[in-house]
Design a protein around this motif. Structure first.
Motif, PDB file in Angstrom:
ATOM      1  N   TRP A 154       0.840  -1.208   0.000  1.00 10.68           N
ATOM      2  CA  TRP A 154       0.000   0.000   0.000  1.00 10.68           C
ATOM      3  C   TRP A 154       0.870   1.252   0.000  1.00 10.68           C
ATOM      4  N   ASN A 155       1.953   1.206   0.770  1.00 14.06           N
ATOM      5  CA  ASN A 155       2.852   2.352   0.868  1.00 14.06           C
ATOM      6  C   ASN A 155       3.582   2.655  -0.438  1.00 14.06           C
ATOM      7  N   GLU A 156       3.603   1.703  -1.361  1.00 13.15           N
ATOM      8  CA  GLU A 156       4.258   1.894  -2.659  1.00 13.15           C
ATOM      9  C   GLU A 156       3.367   2.626  -3.652  1.00 13.15           C
ATOM     10  N   GLY A 157       2.138   2.899  -3.256  1.00 10.49           N
ATOM     11  CA  GLY A 157       1.188   3.589  -4.129  1.00 10.49           C
ATOM     12  C   GLY A 157      -0.119   2.832  -4.211  1.00 10.49           C
ATOM     13  N   ILE A 158      -1.207   3.576  -4.397  1.00 15.44           N
ATOM     14  CA  ILE A 158      -2.538   2.983  -4.451  1.00 15.44           C
ATOM     15  C   ILE A 158      -3.339   3.594  -5.591  1.00 15.44           C
ATOM     16  N   ILE A 159      -4.425   2.938  -5.938  1.00 16.73           N
ATOM     17  CA  ILE A 159      -5.402   3.542  -6.834  1.00 16.73           C
ATOM     18  C   ILE A 159      -6.148   4.567  -5.968  1.00 16.73           C
ATOM     19  N   PRO A 160      -6.261   5.819  -6.408  1.00 13.74           N
ATOM     20  CA  PRO A 160      -6.850   6.875  -5.571  1.00 13.74           C
ATOM     21  C   PRO A 160      -8.188   6.474  -4.946  1.00 13.74           C
ATOM     22  N   ASN A 161      -8.347   6.850  -3.673  1.00 10.44           N
ATOM     23  CA  ASN A 161      -9.563   6.623  -2.883  1.00 10.44           C
ATOM     24  C   ASN A 161      -9.772   5.176  -2.442  1.00 10.44           C
ATOM     25  N   ALA A 162      -8.754   4.339  -2.604  1.00 11.45           N
ATOM     26  CA  ALA A 162      -8.882   2.946  -2.174  1.00 11.45           C
ATOM     27  C   ALA A 162      -8.899   2.841  -0.655  1.00 11.45           C
ATOM     28  N   VAL A 163      -9.561   1.792  -0.191  1.00 13.13           N
ATOM     29  CA  VAL A 163      -9.609   1.445   1.222  1.00 13.13           C
ATOM     30  C   VAL A 163      -8.770   0.176   1.387  1.00 13.13           C
ATOM     31  N   LEU A 164      -7.899   0.156   2.384  1.00 17.39           N
ATOM     32  CA  LEU A 164      -7.029  -1.003   2.604  1.00 17.39           C
ATOM     33  C   LEU A 164      -7.689  -2.027   3.521  1.00 17.39           C
ATOM     34  N   ASN A 165      -7.669  -3.297   3.087  1.00 17.76           N
ATOM     35  CA  ASN A 165      -8.072  -4.426   3.923  1.00 17.76           C
ATOM     36  C   ASN A 165      -7.217  -5.613   3.498  1.00 17.76           C
ATOM     37  N   ASP A 166      -6.113  -5.823   4.191  1.00 15.93           N
ATOM     38  CA  ASP A 166      -5.119  -6.840   3.867  1.00 15.93           C
ATOM     39  C   ASP A 166      -5.704  -8.242   4.016  1.00 15.93           C
ATOM     40  N   ILE A 167      -5.807  -8.967   2.900  1.00 14.62           N
ATOM     41  CA  ILE A 167      -6.380 -10.317   2.909  1.00 14.62           C
ATOM     42  C   ILE A 167      -5.536 -11.279   3.750  1.00 14.62           C
ATOM     43  N   TYR A 168      -4.255 -10.994   3.928  1.00 13.97           N
ATOM     44  CA  TYR A 168      -3.392 -11.862   4.734  1.00 13.97           C
ATOM     45  C   TYR A 168      -3.684 -11.757   6.226  1.00 13.97           C
ATOM     46  N   LYS A 169      -4.542 -10.833   6.627  1.00 11.57           N
ATOM     47  CA  LYS A 169      -4.880 -10.692   8.049  1.00 11.57           C
ATOM     48  C   LYS A 169      -5.887 -11.745   8.515  1.00 11.57           C
ATOM     49  N   GLY A 170      -6.314 -12.624   7.611  1.00 13.93           N
ATOM     50  CA  GLY A 170      -7.189 -13.735   7.991  1.00 13.93           C
ATOM     51  C   GLY A 170      -8.504 -13.277   8.570  1.00 13.93           C
ATOM     52  N   GLN A 171      -8.742 -13.620   9.841  1.00  9.95           N
ATOM     53  CA  GLN A 171     -10.012 -13.275  10.485  1.00  9.95           C
ATOM     54  C   GLN A 171     -10.191 -11.768  10.574  1.00  9.95           C
ATOM     55  N   GLY A 172      -9.107 -11.033  10.716  1.00  6.92           N
ATOM     56  CA  GLY A 172      -9.193  -9.572  10.730  1.00  6.92           C
ATOM     57  C   GLY A 172      -9.747  -9.039   9.421  1.00  6.92           C
ATOM     58  N   PHE A 173      -9.371  -9.680   8.320  1.00  5.12           N
ATOM     59  CA  PHE A 173      -9.881  -9.332   6.993  1.00  5.12           C
ATOM     60  C   PHE A 173     -11.399  -9.537   6.963  1.00  5.12           C
ATOM     61  N   ILE A 174     -11.852 -10.681   7.488  1.00 10.86           N
ATOM     62  CA  ILE A 174     -13.283 -11.012   7.518  1.00 10.86           C
ATOM     63  C   ILE A 174     -14.043  -9.999   8.386  1.00 10.86           C
ATOM     64  N   TYR A 175     -13.489  -9.669   9.560  1.00 19.17           N
ATOM     65  CA  TYR A 175     -14.143  -8.697  10.440  1.00 19.17           C
ATOM     66  C   TYR A 175     -14.336  -7.361   9.739  1.00 19.17           C
ATOM     67  N   LYS A 176     -13.304  -6.924   9.010  1.00 20.71           N
ATOM     68  CA  LYS A 176     -13.408  -5.643   8.292  1.00 20.71           C
ATOM     69  C   LYS A 176     -14.454  -5.727   7.176  1.00 20.71           C
ATOM     70  N   LEU A 177     -14.530  -6.879   6.498  1.00 18.23           N
ATOM     71  CA  LEU A 177     -15.550  -7.046   5.454  1.00 18.23           C
ATOM     72  C   LEU A 177     -16.942  -6.943   6.056  1.00 18.23           C
ATOM     73  N   ASP A 178     -17.117  -7.524   7.248  1.00 20.71           N
ATOM     74  CA  ASP A 178     -18.417  -7.491   7.923  1.00 20.71           C
ATOM     75  C   ASP A 178     -18.904  -6.070   8.177  1.00 20.71           C
ATOM     76  N   GLU A 179     -17.979  -5.130   8.297  1.00 16.70           N
ATOM     77  CA  GLU A 179     -18.336  -3.737   8.573  1.00 16.70           C
ATOM     78  C   GLU A 179     -18.745  -2.973   7.319  1.00 16.70           C
ATOM     79  N   LEU A 180     -18.515  -3.557   6.142  1.00 14.47           N
ATOM     80  CA  LEU A 180     -18.795  -2.861   4.885  1.00 14.47           C
ATOM     81  C   LEU A 180     -20.264  -2.948   4.493  1.00 14.47           C
TER      82      LEU A 180
END
Length: 106
Positions: A29-55
């Motif tokens: 992400w720190n190397e550059g992003i598509i403007p206005n993107a929201v970060l949710n690292d899929i490698y975070k496992g359950q943390g990734f799922i928790y963040k998806l639940d909030e969307l």
């Protein structure tokens, strides 16, 4: 749904209900992003799922990673969770020719 770079960009630009989801790591992400993107690292496992639940499942999600594999996986997970409109960027950020933003610009 997998979309080519051009299809993804065109659809995104004409979608008032769009959310751009970056499923890469924070280092990537720190190397550059598509403007206005929201970060949710899929490698975070359950943390990734928790963040998806909030969307908001009524939004249209334009998902990308570095090359397209993680984002395809993320779209599949999201579809299983009840997200109806997920669009995977084929080729990922490596092939992106559109605008790029950096963290301090967001």
């Amino acid at each position: 749904m997998n979309l080519s770079q051009e299809e993804w960009k065109t659809k995104l630009e004409n979608d008032p209900n769009a959310v751009i989801l970056d499923v890469r790591t924070e280092e990537e992400w720190n190397e550059g992003i598509i403007p206005n993107a929201v970060l949710n690292d899929i490698y975070k496992g359950q943390g990734f799922i928790y963040k998806l639940d909030e969307l908001d499942k009524t939004k249209n999600y334009y998902v990308y990673c570095k090359a397209g594999a993680r984002s395809a996986q993320a779209c599949a997970i999201m579809n299983q969770m009840g997200f109806e409109n997920t669009f995977n960027l084929e080729g990922g950020f490596m092939k992106w020719k559109g605008n790029v933003a950096f963290r301090d610009e967001n």
